[in-house]
Design an enzyme around this catalytic site. Structure first.
Site, mmCIF file in Angstrom:
data_model
loop_
_atom_site.group_PDB
_atom_site.id
_atom_site.type_symbol
_atom_site.label_atom_id
_atom_site.label_comp_id
_atom_site.label_asym_id
_atom_site.label_seq_id
_atom_site.Cartn_x
_atom_site.Cartn_y
_atom_site.Cartn_z
ATOM 1 N N LYS A 11 -21.387 51.705 -17.646
ATOM 2 C CA LYS A 11 -21.698 51.383 -16.249
ATOM 3 C C LYS A 11 -20.350 51.227 -15.562
ATOM 4 C CE LYS A 11 -21.882 48.768 -13.269
ATOM 5 N NZ LYS A 11 -21.019 48.943 -12.075
ATOM 6 N N CYS A 39 -4.342 44.622 -13.691
ATOM 7 C CA CYS A 39 -4.514 43.304 -14.315
ATOM 8 C C CYS A 39 -3.224 42.861 -14.988
ATOM 9 C CB CYS A 39 -5.635 43.342 -15.336
ATOM 10 S SG CYS A 39 -5.231 44.342 -16.755
ATOM 11 N N GLU A 81 -5.855 34.968 -7.948
ATOM 12 C CA GLU A 81 -5.430 36.368 -8.093
ATOM 13 C C GLU A 81 -5.584 37.066 -6.737
ATOM 14 O OE1 GLU A 81 -8.081 38.980 -10.347
ATOM 15 O OE2 GLU A 81 -6.318 39.895 -11.268
#
Ligand code: NAD
Length: 499
Positions: free
Chosen positions: A173, A281, A384
């Site tokens: 997905k 990331c 973040e």
């Protein structure tokens, strides 16, 4: 308008749920395609198909499964330009960055060619009189991966390559923001000889994620994305008895010691802080110079470099530092953080908020931003941002610098720049972060080591790619066998047993 379909049972399949999402070209701001969002019924059909196909695939010998990976690697090289163009067009990153995204995934496929060796079990002869014991590693069945927008090639490959080569069938997905490359990868695997139904791409959003988490035939789920969703997926998947590993967000620190090579450190910060518009990331989002003199030298060299970053759409050639953010919402979120940083008292040494790309005024661009004098209590330090924004936090000494990184809730990556071997060793040993760089700004491990963040950057105990993935996607069966011919006359017969 193009539609980017599902890929189920080795075929492109149109969506039937009646729901869809826009896919943008981030450079122009135009909607360039629609992606269907699967219903639970569509997901269930894909799982049923995968379940049937998996039986024969698991019975295919590991060498043949590995050969599919071998051919897949060749096809990835063949189609590199086409894949990179499609990736940049939907994500916005530069073409060299898109190729890096594909190559890091391709390296995982290369590692998976070693499956026949990696899947070997163990054997003990004579564990008791006439008794041998051996263990097997068997696939789990149907497993799933839910992936983020920022590495639409690498992260799906981290997940499906080891899962498939271990003999599982896979439901991917991908992110609904850049769904084309995952579909192209699935088609390449079919071309490489993967039987139909072993890799299925189900396009979708929360509805299909929930369907995956609740499906009784899905045995394991790997997720990569933001921390709140990682935690949600982990909790719900585990509650349903699945094996789950979830990777979340990050706030990666880079500590610059007084003895660091400052030119090297500044080069590293420009690449790791601003490359891919900070949508990585493993991006460095916090620079920690140790001592005021180091901070002054850093700012003196870094400020002009950030002011002169080259921002461009991916079509403009290969020398741009970065392109637009992925969506209008991402741009607004990043601008919101920058405003918040100013309100909370940080010094905005380079302000990229008003950057406009000539000829691409509707694109989702934000210029490079550099904050100085950021403190621990500020929102821009705690959260973040996932944009081209670097925060400089001053530390008076090494202990405060290491404490800063250790006490942050995220623990994905971290780096130290120093010429002092002792400091580097002490830092590597004490730091509570999963991936550490010594004079390396983005310490993404090579494919045959494990990738994995600590603290709120990772949930679950086994990591992506590398040898751990072969454990995650298989379960061990231990077989104790008694051979009558091995029992000698008069020997006491005993099976080692706990009860
Ligand atoms: P995201 O969390 O928004 O989406 C990730 C996946 O979850 C997508 O497939 C999305 O469709 C799905 N999703 C979104 N909302 C959901 C919901 N409410 N319920 C169920 N599923 C949902 O993340 P993103 O914006 O695509 O990616 C960026 C994030 O991923 C950043 O936080 C980044 O740090 C993180 N990331 C982490 C790693 C790592 O290895 N630790 C690697 C890449 C990206």
């Amino acid at each position: 308008m193009d539609t980017i379909p599902h890929y189920i049972g080795g075929k492109r399949v149109e969506g039937t749920s009646g729901r869809s999402a826009d896919v943008f070209n981030p450079a122009t701001g135009d909607v360039q395609a629609q992606v269907p969002l699967a219903s639970e019924g569509e997901l269930n059909a894909a799982v049923e198909n995968a379940k049937q196909a998996q039986i024969a695939w698991a019975a295919t010998n590991p060498q043949k499964r590995a050969r599919v990976m071998m051919e897949f690697v060749r096809l990835l090289h063949r189609d590199m330009d086409k894949l990179a163009e499609a990736l940049s067009r939907e994500h916005g990153k530069t073409v060299p960055d898109a190729k890096g995204d594909i190559i890091r995934g391709l390296e995982v496929a290369e590692f998976c060619i070693g499956a026949p060796h990696l899947l070997k079990g163990e054997f003990t002869e004579g564990a008791g009189p006439g008794i041998d014991i051996h263990s097997l590693r068997q696939p789990l069945g149907v497993v799933a991966g839910i992936t983020p927008f920022n590495f639409p090639a690498m992260i799906p490959m981290w997940k499906f390559c080891p899962a498939i080569v271990c003999g599982n069938a896979f439901i991917l997905k991908p992110s609904e923001r850049d769904p084309s490359v995952p579909l192209m990868l699935a088609e390449l695997l079919s071309e490489a000889g993967l039987p139909d139904g072993i890799l299925n791409v189900v396009q979708g959003d929360k509805a299909s994620v929930d369907g995956i988490l609740d499906h009784e035939d899905i045995m394991a789920v790997g997720f990569v994305g933001s921390t709140p969703i990682a935690e949600y997926v982990y909790t719900r998947g585990c509650a349903n008895g699945k094996r789950v590993q979830c990777f979340g967000g990050a706030k990666n620190h880079m500590i610059i010691m007084p003895d660091a090579d400052m030119d090297q450190a500044v080069d590293a910060l420009v690449g790791a802080g601003y490359g891919a518009a900070g949508e990585r990331c493993m991006a460095v989002s916090v620079a920690v110079p140790v001592g005021e003199d180091t901070a002054n030298r850093l700012m003196e060299k870094l400020t002009p470099r950030v002011e002169n970053l080259k921002i461009a759409p991916y079509t403009a050639g290969d020398d741009a530092d970065f392109g637009p953010l992925v969506t209008k919402e991402a741009r607004e979120r990043v601008l919101g953080y920058i405003n918040k940083g100013v309100e909370e008292g940080a010094t905005l040494a380079v302000d990229g908020r008003d950057f406009k790309m000539q000829g691409y005024e509707d694109g989702f661009f934000v210029g490079g931003c550099l904050f100085d004098n950021v403190t621990k209590d500020m929102t821009i330090y705690k959260e973040e941002i996932f944009g081209p924004v670097l925060s400089v936090v001053h530390a008076p000494d090494y202990e405060e610098a290491i404490d800063l990184a250790m006490s942050h809730e995220y623990g994905n990556g971290v780096a130290i720049f120093t010429r002092d071997g002792d400091a580097a060793r002490d830092f590597s040993s004490r730091i509570n972060v999963g991936m550490v760089g010594v004079n390396v700004p983005i310490p993404v491990p090579i494919a045959y080591y494990t990738f994995g963040g600590w603290k709120r950057s990772g949930f679950g105990d086994l990591n992506q790619h590398g040898p751990d993935a072969f454990k995650f996607y298989t379960r061990t069966k231990t077989i104790t066998s008694r051979w009558p011919s091995g029992i000698k006359e008069g020997a006491e017969f005993s099976i080692p047993t706990m009860g």
